[in-house]
Design a protein around this motif. Structure first.
Motif, short mmCIF file in Angstrom:
data_model
loop_
_atom_site.label_atom_id
_atom_site.label_comp_id
_atom_site.label_asym_id
_atom_site.label_seq_id
_atom_site.Cartn_x
_atom_site.Cartn_y
_atom_site.Cartn_z
N LEU A 1 0.80 -1.29 -0.06
CA LEU A 1 -0.17 0.02 0.03
C LEU A 1 0.98 1.16 -0.09
O LEU A 1 0.69 2.19 -0.74
CB LEU A 1 -0.85 -0.19 1.28
CG LEU A 1 -1.91 0.82 1.12
CD1 LEU A 1 -3.15 0.68 -0.04
CD2 LEU A 1 -2.88 0.98 2.55
N ALA A 2 2.11 1.27 0.88
CA ALA A 2 2.86 2.38 0.93
C ALA A 2 3.48 2.50 -0.32
O ALA A 2 3.66 3.85 -0.92
CB ALA A 2 3.87 2.17 1.97
N SER A 3 3.98 1.53 -1.11
CA SER A 3 4.85 1.74 -2.42
C SER A 3 3.71 2.13 -3.05
O SER A 3 4.03 2.94 -4.18
CB SER A 3 5.43 0.27 -2.77
OG SER A 3 4.18 -0.50 -3.34
N ILE A 4 2.48 1.72 -3.41
CA ILE A 4 1.65 2.14 -4.27
C ILE A 4 1.43 3.40 -4.20
O ILE A 4 1.24 4.41 -5.17
CB ILE A 4 0.13 1.36 -4.29
CG1 ILE A 4 0.62 0.07 -4.96
CG2 ILE A 4 -0.85 2.02 -4.87
CD1 ILE A 4 -0.55 -0.93 -4.89
N ALA A 5 1.27 3.90 -2.94
CA ALA A 5 0.86 5.36 -2.57
C ALA A 5 2.15 6.29 -3.18
O ALA A 5 1.78 7.34 -3.83
CB ALA A 5 0.68 5.62 -1.31
N ALA A 6 3.25 5.73 -2.91
CA ALA A 6 4.37 6.45 -3.48
C ALA A 6 4.38 6.74 -4.89
O ALA A 6 4.54 7.57 -5.70
CB ALA A 6 5.69 5.82 -3.13
N LYS A 7 3.96 5.48 -5.70
CA LYS A 7 3.95 5.39 -7.02
C LYS A 7 2.85 6.41 -7.52
O LYS A 7 2.87 6.98 -8.41
CB LYS A 7 3.64 4.10 -7.69
CG LYS A 7 4.92 2.99 -7.67
CD LYS A 7 4.16 1.73 -8.15
CE LYS A 7 5.47 0.73 -8.04
NZ LYS A 7 4.68 -0.68 -8.07
N ILE A 8 1.71 6.35 -6.98
CA ILE A 8 0.69 7.13 -7.26
C ILE A 8 1.16 8.63 -7.23
O ILE A 8 0.85 9.52 -8.02
CB ILE A 8 -0.79 7.06 -6.39
CG1 ILE A 8 -1.19 5.71 -6.99
CG2 ILE A 8 -1.78 8.07 -6.58
CD1 ILE A 8 -2.49 5.30 -5.83
N LYS A 9 1.92 9.08 -6.11
CA LYS A 9 2.34 10.29 -5.97
C LYS A 9 3.31 10.62 -7.22
O LYS A 9 3.18 11.76 -7.78
CB LYS A 9 3.10 10.37 -4.60
CG LYS A 9 3.28 11.92 -3.94
CD LYS A 9 3.85 11.75 -2.79
CE LYS A 9 4.57 13.15 -2.35
NZ LYS A 9 5.47 13.15 -1.13
N ASP A 10 4.29 9.81 -7.51
CA ASP A 10 5.13 10.00 -8.75
C ASP A 10 4.31 10.37 -9.91
O ASP A 10 4.63 11.16 -10.46
CB ASP A 10 5.85 8.69 -8.64
CG ASP A 10 7.00 8.77 -7.79
OD1 ASP A 10 7.21 9.64 -6.95
OD2 ASP A 10 7.63 7.62 -7.62
#
Lengths: 112, 793
Positions: B383-392
């Motif tokens: 979830l954290a990594s996805i959130a980061a990806k979405i942010k990117d």
């Protein structure tokens, strides 16, 4: 009046009722006859009330516990003893009987 | 094997041990008594005793364990009987122990582990898959020749295979036994199905026939037999075999056998369904695959499979029953029912595991919790990594040219979907984690509560299912299941009350049909106009209705009736009938719809009686005392008339005297002599009613003497109610039969019996607050009365 916690005493109850009607000073034989007649009516009223009110479940319970060979009268007393509804109905019948008797007295004493 | 050899050094006579074993099992058998079910504790006790024996002579252990496993698995009296017989055979055999040789003993020892495991887990699956054949082998070897003939061919194959295995580190023993006692392996030239009977005959266990066999033949058989067993053993260890490798193996064991022989044996094994050939390799044949050969032997084994399945099913059923028994033993009610139901819905569950879980939820929940926790952490990381990806991606969106935006958007929405799913998973996993801790807490808090056990069972099944539920859902479902059972139980008890009561409440006559019956049955009332009589069903609801009705009372042919006759004959009759219908109605007679109306009707009639008595008294000559006398006389006369009618109705004209006599005896005589009485009692009110015939028929003389105690009890109950109510109504005049003085004694008896304390009853009523209609004056009266004795004191 009977004591609060003493069991019902028909003699006392009827004497008191006669006293309330002011008939205690009449000829004792006559009073005694009246008392007996009143007792009969009272008896009828009480048992009528009890048989109307007694819970069939109480009959079942007493039937299960009691010896069948016991005399019916003992059995009936046991039934009444165990049935709060019957006792209440009898108490009510007692009151009603008293009230009705006094009412009848009122009416009859005025018709002379 | 060295250990085994050492064990054989123990000098304990084998025979004695076998006798002891037999005795112990016999004891276990005896302890069962007439009960068909075997008490597990008894058997465990026997097992402990046997364990002591085994400690004394380990070489026996395998066999004894087998016996025990058979007992425990079979749990059947007949089986134990057979086992005792088997042991007897074994005892005979033990006389030829030298022939049996060390290898059999080694076999028994090696089987022991498997059996022990099977015993411990009581898992039939394990037992049959891994050790079933071995056990069968040894067992069959103990069986008398007659039974051995059919099973022997396969019997010793695995046995000797294990012997071969034993041979790996005890080669000397093996070869000695192979060459030295050629008869022993001959025993089970097993894989050859045709050799069944001779094999059994040659079985050293069952006689010396083997010694008569030619040495050469024995040698041949021994070699091929040894080879096949060695091959099976090898495959068992290594999975597959080639001719070359196997020859190497044999050479290592200083056996020189050519490839052709090995191949022949291998092909034989394939034919017999033990092996399957794949290229140059041979592998164990898939166990569940039907053998291509269709000789008798195969058929028999297939049947055995069916039997085994049936037995496993039975065993599973037994485990389930046992589990249910342990949980709900001695407990009844909706929760127990719900538990039984949910367990029955999962007949294939692992009840051993469930039991363990019930005893200690941590067994399952800790494991599950760890899994969930792991999953949870994984999901959160993702979830954290996805959130980061979405942010990117969001930043990309800002930076990139417009044409790339669509692509990014798609990527982003896919990620967001994953994010949503992950959040959902995390939420549900968190809920399940808290559910696990709830179960643990619930167990700690109130393990004995049947309800919490139901929740635990539901939780267990939920966790075992494909879609585990939230703990809250499980709680709700459990609650629903309990409520469902409560409703079912209520329904059951309603239906359980039986035909009579059901019919009684549905088809009980209404007042109208009762009046019709009274009019028909009572001759004197029958003389009244029926239309007018039936109007009683309506008049009580109308103002002055009853007075008008009394005034208009006339005979069927329209004649007027004197007032005294009306009031002293007809009215008490009507009152008597209605009273019986009403009082009986409390239990049997009258439809509930009519009860209140009938009450009102009765009280109005009684009031009329009082009014009539008063009028009569008024007309009496003399003083108040005379008038009062007349008043009570009238009341008593009417009541007496009523009682006469009651007695007639209740006891019937014909049986009146008889029953009256029995009334003074005791209630038992009333009821036991009461079939006729009961009929007459019920008769008048039921005969004419719609269901009257039904009810009447139900309580005929015949049915009164039913044998079923429950039904009998029911009849007796109704009979008692029916007998007691009118008897009570008649009061002292019933049993004592006289008026006046009797009534007085009865009243006195009420007092002396001690229970009738009007003031106390009034007080109770007063406190209870019922009859709010009682006037305040009455309350004041009561207070005044209550204070009197206190003042007097």
């Amino acid at each position: 009046m009977t004591d609060q916690n003493t069991p019902f005493e028909p003699n006392q109850f009827l004497d008191q009722l006669i006293e309330e009607m002011g008939l205690q000073n009449e000829a004792p034989e006559k009073v005694e006859v009246l008392k007996e007649k009143m007792a009969q009516t009272l008896h009828d009223r009480l048992f009528e009330a009890a048989s109307e009110a007694i819970e069939p479940e109480v009959i079942d319970a007493v039937m299960d516990e009691q010896d069948e060979e016991k005399e019916l009268w003992t059995f009936i007393l046991e039934l009444l003893k165990r049935s709060p509804a019957a006792q209440e109905a009898m108490t009510q019948a007692l009151e009603d009987f008293r009230a009705e008797t006094l009412e009848a007295f009122e009416v009859l004493s005025k018709t002379d | 094997m060295a250990e085994a050899a050492k064990r054989t050094d123990i000098k304990e006579p084998e025979e004695d041990l076998l006798i002891q074993t037999e005795r112990l099992i016999q004891e276990a058998l005896d302890a069962l008594g007439d009960d068909d079910k075997i008490d597990r504790d008894e058997l465990m006790g026997a097992k402990m005793a046997l364990q002591n024996l085994i400690d004394a002579n380990p070489s026996l252990e395998g066999r004894i364990n087998i016996e025990l496993s058979k007992i425990i698995i079979a749990r059947d009296r007949n089986q134990i009987g057979k086992l005792v017989a088997n042991i007897s055979v074994a005892r005979e055999i033990s006389g030829r122990r030298d022939q049996l040789g060390k290898e059999i003993r080694a076999t028994l020892l090696s089987i022991r582990e498997g059996v022990k495991n099977a015993l411990i887990s009581r898992s039939i699956e394990n037992l049959h898959a891994s050790d079933g054949d071995k056990i069968r082998t040894v067992f069959d070897s103990f069986k008398p020749v007659t039974t051995a003939t059919t099973i022997a061919p396969l019997s010793l194959a695995p046995t000797t295979s294990i012997f071969g295995m034993a041979g790996t580190d005890d080669g000397a023993t093996v070869s000695t036994s192979l060459s030295g006692t050629p008869a022993a392996p001959v025993t089970g030239p097993a894989p050859s199905p045709t050799s069944g009977t001779p094999a059994a005959a040659n079985d050293p266990l069952f006689g010396g026939a083997a010694e008569e066999a030619s040495a050469d033949e024995a040698e041949d058989v021994t070699d091929s037999e040894f080879l096949s067993l060695r091959i099976l053993k090898y495959i068992d260890e290594n999975g597959s075999i080639t001719i070359e490798t196997f020859i190497e193996v044999l050479k290592a064991e200083s056996k020189d056998i050519d490839g052709a022989t090995v191949e022949k044996v291998l092909n034989d094994l394939v034919d017999e369904g033990y092996l399957a050939k794949e290229g140059n390799e041979w592998k164990a044949a898939p166990s569940d695959e039907d053998s291509e050969t269709d000789d008798d032997e195969e058929t028999e084994w297939e049947e055995d499979d069916d039997e085994r399945k049936a037995r496993e099913k039975e065993e599973q059923e037994e485990l389930m029953q046992e589990f249910i028994g342990e949980i709900v033993w001695g407990k009844r009610g909706p929760v127990a029912q719900a538990i039984i139901k949910v367990i029955r819905e999962h007949p294939t569950a692992d009840f051993e595991e469930l039991k363990a879980f019930m005893e200690n939820p941590a067994v399952l929940s800790a494991k599950r919790a760890a899994e969930l926790q792991e999953q949870l952490e994984k999901d959160e990381d993702e979830l954290a990594s996805i959130a980061a990806k979405i942010k990117d991606l969001n930043e990309d969106m800002k930076a990139k040219e417009l044409k790339n935006k669509e692509e990014i958007r798609e990527k982003r929405s896919a990620l967001r979907e994953r994010e949503l799913n992950l959040k959902k998973d995390i939420r549900s996993n968190k809920a399940r984690l808290s559910g696990l801790s709830n179960v643990q807490e619930g167990k700690d808090r109130e393990y004995d509560s049947l309800e919490s056990q139901l929740i635990m069972i539901n939780f267990y099944f939920s966790e075992k299912s494909d879609k585990p539920q939230k703990f809250k859902t499980i709680l709700e479902e459990s609650q629903k299941a309990i409520q469902k059972e409560e409703r079912a139980e209520a329904n059951r008890s309603i239906w359980g009350k039986g035909f009579f009561e059901k019919v009684g409440s549905i088809f009980r006559p209404t007042l109208a049909s009762t009046l019709a019956v009274i009019h028909t049955k009572d001759d004197e009332l029958g003389a009244l106009s029926k239309t007018h009589f039936m109007a009683l069903n309506e008049v009580a609801d109308k103002d002055k209705g009853i007075q008008l009705w009394l005034k208009k009372m006339k005979t069927a042919d329209g004649k007027k009736i004197e007032k005294a006759e009306k009031m002293e004959m007809y009215v008490p009759k009507i009152i008597a009938h209605l009273e019986i219908a009403l009082y009986e109605g409390r239990s049997t007679k009258i439809n509930p719809l009519s009860i209140e109306y009938t009450r009102s009707l009765l009280s109005q009639l009684r009031k009329e009686v009082r009014g009539y008595s008063m009028d009569k008294a008024k007309k009496t000559e003399g003083g108040t005392l005379n008038k009062l006398d007349a008043y009570f006389d009238s009341l008593n006369t009417i009541h007496e008339n009523k009682n006469e009618v009651s007695k007639d109705v209740v006891f019937g004209h014909a049986t009146k005297q008889k029953v009256k006599a029995s009334l003074t005896g005791g209630l038992g005589t009333v009821v036991s002599g009461g079939a006729t009485y009961l009929e007459t009692l019920l008769g008048p009110y039921l005969a004419g009613a719609a269901a009257g015939g039904l009810l009447g028929g139900y309580l005929t003389v015949k049915s009164f003497f039913v044998k079923d105690p429950e039904v009998k009890y029911k009849y007796r109950k109704w009979a008692f109610r029916s007998a007691v109510l009118p008897a009570l109504m008649l009061g002292a005049t019933g049993p004592l039969g006289v008026t006046g003085y009797a009534a007085y004694t009865a009243l006195a008896a009420l007092g002396t019996a001690g229970f009738f304390v009007p003031n106390l009853i009034k007080h109770r009523k007063y406190l209870g607050g019922d009859k709010a209609t009682e006037s305040a004056a009455n309350d004041a009266d009561y207070k005044k009365e209550a204070s009197k004795p206190a003042q007097a004191a």
